[in-house]
Design a protein around this motif. Structure first.
Motif, PDB file in Angstrom:
ATOM      1  N   GLU A   4     -37.801  19.056   0.706  1.00 13.22           N
ATOM      2  CA  GLU A   4     -37.492  20.275   1.467  1.00 13.22           C
ATOM      3  C   GLU A   4     -36.054  20.751   1.242  1.00 13.22           C
ATOM      4  OE1 GLU A   4     -37.767  21.767   6.107  1.00 13.22           O
ATOM      5  OE2 GLU A   4     -37.738  19.629   5.672  1.00 13.22           O
ATOM      6  N   GLU A   5     -35.115  19.829   1.280  1.00 14.33           N
ATOM      7  CA  GLU A   5     -33.709  20.205   1.136  1.00 14.33           C
ATOM      8  C   GLU A   5     -33.416  20.807  -0.240  1.00 14.33           C
ATOM      9  OE1 GLU A   5     -33.901  16.915   4.200  1.00 14.33           O
ATOM     10  OE2 GLU A   5     -34.856  17.336   2.287  1.00 14.33           O
ATOM     11  N   ALA A   6     -34.066  20.269  -1.276  1.00 16.99           N
ATOM     12  CA  ALA A   6     -33.845  20.780  -2.631  1.00 16.99           C
ATOM     13  C   ALA A   6     -34.341  22.219  -2.767  1.00 16.99           C
ATOM     14  CB  ALA A   6     -34.530  19.885  -3.653  1.00 16.99           C
ATOM     15  N   ILE A   7     -35.450  22.515  -2.131  1.00 21.00           N
ATOM     16  CA  ILE A   7     -35.977  23.889  -2.161  1.00 21.00           C
ATOM     17  C   ILE A   7     -35.009  24.829  -1.451  1.00 21.00           C
ATOM     18  CG2 ILE A   7     -37.811  25.410  -1.311  1.00 21.00           C
ATOM     19  CD1 ILE A   7     -39.703  23.022  -1.582  1.00 21.00           C
ATOM     20  N   ARG A   8     -34.568  24.415  -0.279  1.00 21.94           N
ATOM     21  CA  ARG A   8     -33.668  25.250   0.523  1.00 21.94           C
ATOM     22  C   ARG A   8     -32.328  25.460  -0.188  1.00 21.94           C
ATOM     23  NH1 ARG A   8     -34.191  22.731   5.086  1.00 21.94           N
ATOM     24  NH2 ARG A   8     -32.429  21.355   4.791  1.00 21.94           N
ATOM     25  N   GLU A   9     -31.740  24.392  -0.724  1.00 16.66           N
ATOM     26  CA  GLU A   9     -30.443  24.492  -1.407  1.00 16.66           C
ATOM     27  C   GLU A   9     -30.496  25.429  -2.609  1.00 16.66           C
ATOM     28  OE1 GLU A   9     -29.479  20.483  -2.474  1.00 16.66           O
ATOM     29  OE2 GLU A   9     -29.172  19.873  -0.388  1.00 16.66           O
ATOM     30  N   ARG A  10     -31.634  25.461  -3.285  1.00 19.88           N
ATOM     31  CA  ARG A  10     -31.761  26.286  -4.489  1.00 19.88           C
ATOM     32  C   ARG A  10     -32.311  27.683  -4.197  1.00 19.88           C
ATOM     33  NH1 ARG A  10     -31.638  21.245  -5.160  1.00 19.88           N
ATOM     34  NH2 ARG A  10     -30.780  20.276  -7.031  1.00 19.88           N
TER      35      ARG A  10
END
Length: 116
Positions: free
Chosen positions: A78-84
């Motif tokens: 989830e965090e990787a999607i949000r950060e990118r």
């Protein structure tokens, strides 16, 4: 052979052969083991609506569909999607978006962990 709980982590960007090979390996593993494929860091781009054939890489759609047919789990950080700031492609199989803490638990419970 006993079925093992296997986690295969794709953290490399899909713009090379690595993601394609990781998915080919995943399909093979899913035939004999309980498999979870986790897309983290740059690997999350693999599940977006990009066109790999434009850079000479085979499309991954068939591999993702095969994983769904083999009851493998597909998890995205989830965090990787949000950060990118990216949006995942709509897949014909379930793709679960989970926070790092839940992914950490999945990895802890695995008998085998492979990283690409």
């Amino acid at each position: 052979m006993a079925r093992k709980k296997v986690v295969l982590i794709v953290k490399s960007n899909p713009f090379s052969w690595k993601a394609f090979e990781a998915l080919r390996q995943s399909v093979g593993l899913s035939m004999e083991h309980r498999l979870t494929v986790v897309f983290m860091k740059e690997g999350v781009y693999t599940l977006t609506d990009w066109k790999p054939e434009m850079i000479g890489i085979e499309p991954i759609d068939k591999s993702i569909e095969a994983l769904g047919m083999m009851d493998a789990s597909i998890v995205v950080e989830e965090e990787a999607i949000r950060e990118r700031g990216i949006k995942l492609k709509d897949w014909s199989v379930p793709v679960d978006v989970k926070p790092k803490e839940e992914i950490s638990e999945i990895v802890k419970e695995a008998e085998v962990v492979l990283t690409w």
